[in-house]
Design a protein around this motif. Sequence first.
Motif, mmCIF file in Angstrom:
data_model
loop_
_atom_site.group_PDB
_atom_site.id
_atom_site.type_symbol
_atom_site.label_atom_id
_atom_site.label_comp_id
_atom_site.label_asym_id
_atom_site.label_seq_id
_atom_site.Cartn_x
_atom_site.Cartn_y
_atom_site.Cartn_z
ATOM 1 N N LYS A 59 0.495 -0.553 -0.215
ATOM 2 C CA LYS A 59 0.319 -0.263 -0.277
ATOM 3 C C LYS A 59 0.849 1.347 0.236
ATOM 4 N N THR A 60 0.370 2.605 -1.007
ATOM 5 C CA THR A 60 1.608 3.286 -1.083
ATOM 6 C C THR A 60 0.711 4.257 0.212
ATOM 7 N N GLN A 61 1.765 4.813 0.509
ATOM 8 C CA GLN A 61 1.500 5.999 1.796
ATOM 9 C C GLN A 61 0.577 6.817 1.236
ATOM 10 N N VAL A 62 1.052 7.730 -0.433
ATOM 11 C CA VAL A 62 0.585 9.270 -0.685
ATOM 12 C C VAL A 62 0.901 8.692 -2.197
ATOM 13 N N TYR A 63 -0.707 9.251 -2.503
ATOM 14 C CA TYR A 63 -1.088 9.172 -3.776
ATOM 15 C C TYR A 63 -0.709 10.398 -4.850
ATOM 16 N N VAL A 75 4.394 0.581 4.974
ATOM 17 C CA VAL A 75 5.177 -0.544 5.350
ATOM 18 C C VAL A 75 6.288 0.747 6.287
ATOM 19 N N LEU A 76 6.531 1.309 5.016
ATOM 20 C CA LEU A 76 7.732 2.025 5.621
ATOM 21 C C LEU A 76 7.942 3.370 6.296
ATOM 22 N N HIS A 77 6.515 4.254 6.285
ATOM 23 C CA HIS A 77 6.572 5.501 6.868
ATOM 24 C C HIS A 77 6.022 4.515 7.972
ATOM 25 N N VAL A 78 5.806 3.984 8.566
ATOM 26 C CA VAL A 78 4.705 3.023 10.202
ATOM 27 C C VAL A 78 6.354 2.850 10.628
ATOM 28 N N GLN A 79 7.383 2.248 9.868
ATOM 29 C CA GLN A 79 8.761 2.080 10.143
ATOM 30 C C GLN A 79 9.611 2.910 10.916
ATOM 31 N N ALA A 85 9.230 7.806 16.994
ATOM 32 C CA ALA A 85 8.646 7.637 18.130
ATOM 33 C C ALA A 85 10.394 6.834 19.548
ATOM 34 N N ARG A 86 10.441 5.726 19.109
ATOM 35 C CA ARG A 86 11.747 5.098 19.901
ATOM 36 C C ARG A 86 12.344 5.925 20.208
ATOM 37 N N THR A 87 13.295 7.097 19.450
ATOM 38 C CA THR A 87 15.006 7.803 20.006
ATOM 39 C C THR A 87 14.145 8.728 20.656
ATOM 40 N N ILE A 88 12.694 9.408 20.682
ATOM 41 C CA ILE A 88 11.601 10.645 21.891
ATOM 42 C C ILE A 88 12.220 9.923 22.719
ATOM 43 N N GLY A 89 10.767 8.626 22.325
ATOM 44 C CA GLY A 89 10.815 7.784 23.994
ATOM 45 C C GLY A 89 11.946 7.411 24.670
ATOM 46 N N ARG A 90 13.035 7.154 24.140
ATOM 47 C CA ARG A 90 14.454 7.255 25.089
ATOM 48 C C ARG A 90 14.852 8.278 25.107
ATOM 49 N N ALA A 103 3.266 2.581 17.631
ATOM 50 C CA ALA A 103 3.491 3.129 16.685
ATOM 51 C C ALA A 103 3.256 2.133 15.114
ATOM 52 N N LEU A 104 3.970 0.540 15.150
ATOM 53 C CA LEU A 104 3.595 -0.712 14.155
ATOM 54 C C LEU A 104 2.101 -0.537 14.108
ATOM 55 N N GLY A 105 1.347 -0.504 14.819
ATOM 56 C CA GLY A 105 -0.069 -0.863 14.548
ATOM 57 C C GLY A 105 -1.099 0.441 14.281
ATOM 58 N N HIS A 106 -0.368 1.403 14.799
ATOM 59 C CA HIS A 106 -1.141 2.595 14.779
ATOM 60 C C HIS A 106 -1.657 2.718 13.402
ATOM 61 N N ASP A 107 -1.964 2.516 12.234
ATOM 62 C CA ASP A 107 -2.301 2.663 10.640
ATOM 63 C C ASP A 107 -3.030 1.040 10.051
ATOM 64 N N VAL A 108 -3.386 0.295 11.020
ATOM 65 C CA VAL A 108 -3.586 -0.608 10.212
ATOM 66 C C VAL A 108 -4.801 -0.807 10.350
ATOM 67 N N GLY A 109 -5.768 0.318 10.403
ATOM 68 C CA GLY A 109 -7.354 0.212 10.496
ATOM 69 C C GLY A 109 -7.625 1.911 9.240
ATOM 70 N N HIS A 110 -6.511 1.798 8.382
ATOM 71 C CA HIS A 110 -6.747 3.070 7.550
ATOM 72 C C HIS A 110 -7.554 2.274 6.681
#
Length: 169
Positions: A59-63, A75-79, A85-90, A103-110
């Motif tokens: 799936k493309t992130q941008v059309y 998938v690249l967007h989510v990664q 997010a991990r960098t900020i969290g650390r 972060a990995l699950g945030h878009d599965v419902g798009h």
Amino acid sequence: MIKDIKEIMLTNEKLLSEYACKSEDGIKLNEEKSDIRPMFFRDIDKIIHSQSYTRYIDKTQVYSFIENDHITHRVLHVQLVAKEARTIGRALRLNEDLIEAIALGHDVGHTPFGHSGEKFLNDIAKKEKIGYFYHNAQSVRTLKDLEGLNITLQTLDRDTCSQWRNTFK
């Protein structure tokens, strides 16, 4: 031996901020046999092995209506979201496993066509008087109900751990 390995995996949690949600505070709706992985780490594994996550791949992130070699896949967007997010969290000494799971699950419902598709479905839902459509709520439904994954409430709700701790314990 197993207990020792689990302790090693939880070593970094001792260094977390007082505001961080610890794995021991993770809440599952259904009991689950424990293993050496901390609870939010198991959420990551469940998400990346889910059918919904696998569907991100093509799936493309941008059309775009112009020729563009730099259109990215979801998938690249989510990664990338997970990495940032991990960098900020650390830096804030928060639980990186929980952050990565969210972060990995945030878009599965798009929907297809991203936020435009979400607006379209939301308009139909309102017109038909059947409620609203929000991709973040659909992500929870997808992981919990459609895929039947036993994901922690903290990962599903993306809320603060302290609120759940006070409500359920």
